[in-house]
Design a protein around this motif. Sequence first.
Motif, PDB file in Angstrom:
ATOM      1  N   ARG A 139       7.620   7.551   9.444  1.00  0.00           N
ATOM      2  CA  ARG A 139       6.745   7.376  10.620  1.00  0.00           C
ATOM      3  C   ARG A 139       7.456   7.828  11.888  1.00  0.00           C
ATOM      4  N   GLN A 197       2.264  12.781   5.509  1.00  0.00           N
ATOM      5  CA  GLN A 197       1.883  12.131   6.767  1.00  0.00           C
ATOM      6  C   GLN A 197       0.465  11.563   6.731  1.00  0.00           C
ATOM      7  N   ILE A 198      -0.515  12.349   6.379  1.00  0.00           N
ATOM      8  CA  ILE A 198      -1.904  11.876   6.434  1.00  0.00           C
ATOM      9  C   ILE A 198      -2.153  10.752   5.431  1.00  0.00           C
ATOM     10  N   PRO A 199      -1.748  10.876   4.160  1.00  0.00           N
ATOM     11  CA  PRO A 199      -1.989   9.754   3.258  1.00  0.00           C
ATOM     12  C   PRO A 199      -1.217   8.490   3.641  1.00  0.00           C
ATOM     13  N   LEU A 218      -0.038   7.556   6.742  1.00  0.00           N
ATOM     14  CA  LEU A 218      -0.599   6.945   7.946  1.00  0.00           C
ATOM     15  C   LEU A 218      -1.961   6.329   7.647  1.00  0.00           C
ATOM     16  N   GLY A 219      -2.662   6.901   6.678  1.00  0.00           N
ATOM     17  CA  GLY A 219      -3.933   6.315   6.253  1.00  0.00           C
ATOM     18  C   GLY A 219      -3.761   4.895   5.742  1.00  0.00           C
ATOM     19  N   LYS A 220      -2.650   4.624   5.072  1.00  0.00           N
ATOM     20  CA  LYS A 220      -2.372   3.257   4.588  1.00  0.00           C
ATOM     21  C   LYS A 220      -2.199   2.310   5.767  1.00  0.00           C
ATOM     22  N   SER A 221      -1.552   2.783   6.817  1.00  0.00           N
ATOM     23  CA  SER A 221      -1.374   1.976   8.018  1.00  0.00           C
ATOM     24  C   SER A 221      -2.718   1.671   8.680  1.00  0.00           C
ATOM     25  N   VAL A 222      -3.567   2.680   8.743  1.00  0.00           N
ATOM     26  CA  VAL A 222      -4.897   2.499   9.324  1.00  0.00           C
ATOM     27  C   VAL A 222      -5.684   1.475   8.504  1.00  0.00           C
ATOM     28  N   GLU A 223      -5.592   1.571   7.180  1.00  0.00           N
ATOM     29  CA  GLU A 223      -6.291   0.608   6.311  1.00  0.00           C
ATOM     30  C   GLU A 223      -5.857  -0.823   6.619  1.00  0.00           C
ATOM     31  N   ARG A 261       0.807  -1.224   0.000  1.00  0.00           N
ATOM     32  CA  ARG A 261       0.000   0.000   0.000  1.00  0.00           C
ATOM     33  C   ARG A 261       0.841   1.276   0.000  1.00  0.00           C
ATOM     34  N   GLU A 287      -7.193  -1.934  10.018  1.00  0.00           N
ATOM     35  CA  GLU A 287      -8.629  -2.232   9.946  1.00  0.00           C
ATOM     36  C   GLU A 287      -8.876  -3.552   9.248  1.00  0.00           C
TER      37      GLU A 287
END
Length: 171
Positions: A50, A111-113, A115-120, A35, A123
Amino acid sequence: MTNAPSKPPVLTSAESFGHNMRTTNRLLQRELSRRVARLGLSIGQWYALRTLWENDGITQIELAQKSGIAGPAMVAAVRHLLAMGLVKRQRPTGDKRKYVISLTEAGWALQIPALGKSVEVNELALQGISPEDVSTCLQVLRTVQNNLLPLAHVADPAVVEVDRLISNPTD
């Protein structure tokens, strides 16, 4: 009467905490790597970023230690991040032996995009697991880390090899 040695206790792979942790970690890393590659990052670069998002302006040695990436792999990651314009490297006044690594505006913008991959991935991995079970799992993992952390500083050639393999899983 036999003199056969007694069999040591054996856990199957399915029963082994360590084996299950390693398998789970490899699957998580593989999916996260896939990702973040869409953002033009390697997994090593992602870990460096990170760490910098949480500790901007640290030395390259601290960056390697905090991100869990071996020195040579961190050097390569930082070189690529420099070339991508995501970080800058400066020598601090007073100590010309060190480099301090800091994020650029472009590094912060990722950062936001990223870290969003990490959240995905988190989840996806935690589907069907209750928040209470996740909390218990995290508590268990932190306890395991605390149990093993005092042993992490033991100088042992085998430990150096494990660290190398963990930092460079394709070897």
